[in-house]
Scaffold this active site. Structure first.
Site, PDB file in Angstrom:
ATOM      1  N   HIS A 146     -23.288 -68.062  47.597  1.00  0.00           N
ATOM      2  CA  HIS A 146     -24.288 -67.473  46.941  1.00  0.00           C
ATOM      3  C   HIS A 146     -23.996 -67.505  45.484  1.00  0.00           C
ATOM      4  O   HIS A 146     -23.151 -67.985  44.707  1.00  0.00           O
ATOM      5  CB  HIS A 146     -24.229 -65.974  47.382  1.00  0.00           C
ATOM      6  CG  HIS A 146     -23.097 -65.102  46.911  1.00  0.00           C
ATOM      7  ND1 HIS A 146     -22.801 -64.681  45.707  1.00  0.00           N
ATOM      8  CD2 HIS A 146     -21.995 -64.492  47.843  1.00  0.00           C
ATOM      9  CE1 HIS A 146     -21.733 -63.812  45.743  1.00  0.00           C
ATOM     10  NE2 HIS A 146     -21.382 -63.795  46.898  1.00  0.00           N
ATOM     11  N   CYS A 173     -16.379 -64.743  49.239  1.00  0.00           N
ATOM     12  CA  CYS A 173     -17.248 -65.633  49.333  1.00  0.00           C
ATOM     13  C   CYS A 173     -17.030 -66.780  48.308  1.00  0.00           C
ATOM     14  O   CYS A 173     -15.908 -66.592  47.370  1.00  0.00           O
ATOM     15  CB  CYS A 173     -18.574 -65.257  49.070  1.00  0.00           C
ATOM     16  SG  CYS A 173     -19.208 -64.131  50.523  1.00  0.00           S
TER      17      CYS A 173
END
Length: 417
Positions: A251, A268
């Site tokens: 992301h 992430c």
């Protein structure tokens, strides 16, 4: 404004303060417009190109190395103007301004008396700078590919490989002659590093994954930037090893941050928004592999052929056994610890009925993809189309094979897509 943003702006302002008297990059206030003057036209703002900010930063580093501080300062001023949330660029700009009034002894040379509570952020920016430079100095050999990408199907139009030690993501396009590196980007990983094992451990997983979806940024908080690409952690191998957690995405960054420190996420993989946007425009859902490695091993593509041939020999033997309908032979290809939600004992009756439905026709494999993962064990992630003789279409399957006692055995088999 986040703690991080406040801190880097503080560092920048300190540097500007120290440069007082030698000229400043602050724009002079414009004169008051005349009462009847026409408003200035609104400039057209183009979306930042992926990798552009870093390329410009590296150019500034090179100019500094050539002792061309005047040009470096000009380009640095323009860089922070174009990317006002690029913290590292601000730090370099501050250094260049400070150098006009005093000699600098190191990168990010802010006097301790002025630094106050910014030490942690300054160290993070130094780490980011070193990793960007290292990745650009230590380029992959021309034409090489990660050793895990054994064979790619035409359906794998792109592939992603991540080198956690270098904080770098590499984007490949699968062209007619094989994989070609088309872009690479600085990334951030988990706060506590890599090798995720349990939920909430703030680590990024290692392994072979696939992009499962693309999340609309309108449905996400600003924290995730331009969007998100979830991957299938935990995968089959992770589950088999008892790993837990989820929600691992590729992301972007919040609006007030161009990039984040090397160790910054809850697990992430985080990219600058322009870089993520390139991925969002490029990759395909379900068919794009994402390799996350501690250290990528780059090899010539031709060196992968012997390993590919060694495994496909076993895969073809499995296919022949299935075509023959001999369940005793076929079952030998499956590991005792096989599990796809069913144990091997539960799976064999379904496999038997699948073989019986063929009524003696042979099976064929097309669009084969082989991804080779090696850690404490050796695993092959195999994706292919399985088609019966005389038919044009079939099912797309994914198998996980494990090398056990020098023999390849199937530990998972399922239909995808």
């Amino acid at each position: 404004m986040t703690r991080y943003t406040k801190a880097f702006l503080t560092l920048w302002l300190v540097a500007l303060y120290l440069s007082t008297g030698a000229g400043s990059a602050w724009a002079k206030p414009s004169k008051v417009a005349k009462k009847h003057s026409k408003p200035a036209p609104v400039p057209v703002v183009k979306a930042p190109k992926d990798g552009l900010a870093e390329a410009r930063l590296i150019e500034i580093y090179r100019l500094i190395g050539k002792s061309d501080s005047r040009t470096a300062l000009q380009k640095s001023e323009q860089l922070v103007h174009d990317f006002p949330n690029f913290a590292l660029a601000h730090l370099v700009y501050g250094d260049l301004l400070s150098a006009r009034t005093r000699p600098l002894t190191k990168f990010g040379d802010v006097p301790a008396s002025q630094l106050k509570n910014g030490t942690e952020v300054l160290n993070e920016l130094k780490d980011e700078s070193q990793l960007r430079l290292k990745a650009l100095r230590e380029r992959p050999p021309s034409g090489s590919v990660p050793a895990e990408f054994l064979q790619m199907s035409a359906y794998n139009k792109h592939a992603i490989a991540i080198d956690a030690a270098k904080s770098r993501l590499y984007l490949f396009e699968n062209q007619s002659h094989g994989l070609s590196l088309v872009a690479d980007y600085y990334i951030s990983v988990g706060k506590l590093g890599i090798e995720k094992k349990i939920e909430g451990d703030q680590r990024t997983p290692l392994g072979v994954y696939f992009i499962t979806s693309q999340l609309d940024p309108k449905s996400l908080k600003d924290y995730y930037g331009s969007g998100a690409l979830p991957i299938n952690y935990p995968n089959v191998l992770d589950l088999k090893r008892g790993k837990t957690g989820g929600g691992i995405w590729l992301h972007g960054t919040p609006p007030d941050q161009f990039s984040r420190p090397p160790l910054a996420s809850d697990g992430c993989v985080v990219l600058a928004n322009p870089d993520l946007e390139r991925l969002l425009r490029t990759v395909e859902i379900r068919s794009t592999p994402v390799l996350i490695s501690r250290n990528l091993k780059w090899v010539p593509p031709q060196s992968l052929q012997p390993r590919s041939h060694e495994f496909t020999t076993q895969l073809n033997a499995w296919l022949q056994a299935k075509s023959s309908g001999n369940m005793n032979t076929l079952s030998q290809f499956y590991a005792p610890d096989f599990n796809n939600g069913k144990t091997l004992a539960d799976w064999l009756p379904k496999l038997r009925s699948e073989v019986a439905a063929m009524q003696g026709r042979e099976w064929a494999i097309k669009d084969l993809s082989l991804l080779h993962w090696v850690d404490a064990n050796e695993t092959m992630v195999v994706t292919f189309g399985e088609v019966a003789t005389g038919q044009r279409t079939g099912t797309t399957k994914r198998q996980y094979w494990s090398r056990q006692n020098k023999q390849w055995k199937i530990i998972y088999e399922g239909i995808i897509g």
